[in-house]
Design a protein around this motif. Structure first.
Motif, PDB file in Angstrom:
ATOM      1  N   ALA A 232       0.862  -1.190   0.000  1.00 14.52           N
ATOM      2  CA  ALA A 232       0.000   0.000   0.000  1.00 14.52           C
ATOM      3  C   ALA A 232       0.890   1.228   0.000  1.00 14.52           C
ATOM      4  CB  ALA A 232      -0.923   0.009   1.215  1.00 14.52           C
ATOM      5  N   LEU A 233       0.518   2.216  -0.793  1.00 13.47           N
ATOM      6  CA  LEU A 233       1.231   3.490  -0.820  1.00 13.47           C
ATOM      7  C   LEU A 233       0.377   4.507  -0.081  1.00 13.47           C
ATOM      8  CD1 LEU A 233       3.640   5.149  -1.827  1.00 13.47           C
ATOM      9  CD2 LEU A 233       2.371   5.575  -3.949  1.00 13.47           C
ATOM     10  N   ASN A 234       0.792   4.837   1.142  1.00 15.77           N
ATOM     11  CA  ASN A 234       0.065   5.780   1.983  1.00 15.77           C
ATOM     12  C   ASN A 234       0.886   7.059   2.121  1.00 15.77           C
ATOM     13  OD1 ASN A 234      -2.003   3.903   2.432  1.00 15.77           O
ATOM     14  ND2 ASN A 234      -0.895   2.987   4.155  1.00 15.77           N
ATOM     15  N   GLY A 235       0.498   8.076   1.374  1.00 11.79           N
ATOM     16  CA  GLY A 235       1.287   9.303   1.368  1.00 11.79           C
ATOM     17  C   GLY A 235       2.651   9.032   0.747  1.00 11.79           C
ATOM     18  N   ASP A 236       3.708   9.323   1.486  1.00 11.96           N
ATOM     19  CA  ASP A 236       5.069   9.111   0.995  1.00 11.96           C
ATOM     20  C   ASP A 236       5.630   7.749   1.384  1.00 11.96           C
ATOM     21  OD1 ASP A 236       5.204  11.656  -0.135  1.00 11.96           O
ATOM     22  OD2 ASP A 236       5.865  12.569   1.751  1.00 11.96           O
TER      23      ASP A 236
END
Length: 427
Positions: A232-236
């Motif tokens: 998962a890409l959460n923000g940076d």
């Protein structure tokens, strides 16, 4: 500082000029003073609207007629939507009214495959015009390929086809959860119940973003049981996990489901890597008892700085690829596999350089025995990685090719799950 001020001054000056133009001539605003703006529908908008206007309530099996209608308005013919099979060997035509029939096409030996692997438009002279293959991209993942034949191709046609293929890709992803049509089209052989469960757990096999790219593959595609991965890409921050549940069949698939579910639950609660390990450990132990376990590799990559942290719970150490060669293993202290109540894990950390790739793999990849019965081994894995990295291709193509190359080197068979997951920090 001077450069920043200069840039800001230029921006302000440009905005002032645009505003002056808007008041004085009407050019920047797209209208002439005293006349209403032009809201009429252009040809290109009409083509895209033909998809968008019907998309919301379009049954999955009617995607074919919509694609065929749009292609016909553009002056095209013989439209095809080609989907990747689960084994990632073939591109198979999606059946549907208005879509052209055809045989599956080898990804490694076809124009459609070249389009698919490199995510680029491919144009091939045909007996009645030009056959155009366009990648169906969704978030960097490759849904498949759209093909159409035109009398000739100019920049306007390329632009419209590119936008149409983007809409078709989004449509396929949106409708995927409503129907078994796409699942059936992608199957080249019967699938076990355990594999059915595992595929339903997976995120998209690839994600290509400006700062980071991820790609994974499962083998054997139609009989995988205990291996899985998630990201998962959460923000940076990119969050990644790879797991290998003990055993085979439904027991392993069930354990993998609990482990991935626990990981997602903990990750979404915003806790750290050590706490995520503890949460997964307790979930597996409480559900299956002390005789069962799951090896795991959990990572967090700061996509702005390239700092990567990881916890290893009995899993093979990842491999670091730098400048298209294996630079070494990310060896670090490990704790017990998930479910066995290990001590609080130590968090390891390293800084990546731009373009570095981290390759995670399950033990089935290197512990498989070749034809002469010796173990395949990590040295041969490294040799294969070095050979494929020299091609300079993206992570999706390299991961896929690596999996198939390793399977051929093992004699074309896999008696245990053999999973790959590659992460690239793009800077």
């Amino acid at each position: 500082m001077a450069r920043a001020i200069s840039s800001s001054s230029h921006t302000a000056s440009s905005s002032h000029t645009a505003a002056t133009d808007a008041r004085g001539t009407g050019r920047a605003s797209g209208k002439t003073p005293g006349r209403p703006a032009d809201h009429s529908e252009s040809f290109g908008e009409a083509l895209l609207g033909a998809v968008l206007d019907r998309a919301h309530e379009l049954p999955p099996h009617l995607i074919g007629p919509v694609v065929a209608d749009v292609v016909e308005r553009l002056g095209g013919r013989r439209p095809q939507v080609l989907l990747q099979d689960y084994g990632q060997l073939m591109l198979v035509p999606l059946p549907g009214e208005g879509l052209a029939d055809g045989n599956p096409q080898l990804i490694d030996d076809s124009d459609a495959g070249r389009c698919f692997l490199d995510a680029v438009c491919v144009e091939v002279p045909d007996e009645d015009g030009v056959r155009v293959y366009l990648p169906l991209l969704d978030g960097g993942d490759q849904v498949g390929v759209m093909a159409v034949t035109l009398d000739d191709v100019d920049d306007d046609a390329r632009r419209l086809l590119g936008r149409i293929s983007g809409l078709v890709a989004d449509l396929l992803v949106t409708k995927h959860g409503y129907s078994d049509l796409f699942f059936r089209a992608r199957r080249d052989e019967p699938m076990s119940v355990a594999a059915e469960i595992q595929w339903s757990l997976l995120p998209p096999l690839a994600m290509i973003m400006p700062r980071v790219a991820v790609a994974g593959i499962l083998e054997p595609a139609y009989d995988v049981a205990g291996d899985s991965f998630d990201y998962a890409l959460n923000g940076d921050i990119l969050h990644v996990v790879m797991i290998d549940a003990m055993g085979h069949g439904l027991d392993a698939a069930t354990m993998a489901t609990v482990a991935i579910g626990a990981y997602r639950h903990a990750r979404r609660a915003g806790i750290g890597l050590s706490e995520i390990y503890d949460f997964m450990d307790r979930a597996v132990a409480e559900q299956f008892g002390p005789e069962h376990f799951v090896t795991a590799q959990m990572m967090q990559l700061d996509t702005t700085t390239g700092r990567i942290q990881w916890v290893n719970a009995g899993h093979p150490p990842p491999i670091l690829v730098r400048d298209h060669r294996v630079a070494g293993r990310l060896a670090a202290p490990t704790t017990l596999p998930v479910g066995l109540g290990g001590a609080e894990p130590r968090i390891s950390e390293v800084g990546l350089e731009r373009g570095d790739r981290v390759l995670c793999f399950s033990d089935g990849l290197v512990e498989e025995h070749k034809v002469r019965r010796e173990e395949f081994g990590e040295d041969q894995l490294i040799t294969c990685v070095n050979q494929l990295e020299r091609t300079g291709r993206g992570v999706r193509a390299v991961t896929r090719s690596l999996s198939h190359t390793l399977k051929r080197a093992r004699g074309g068979h896999t008696t245990d799950d053999a999973t790959l997951l590659m992460v690239e920090w793009r800077g």
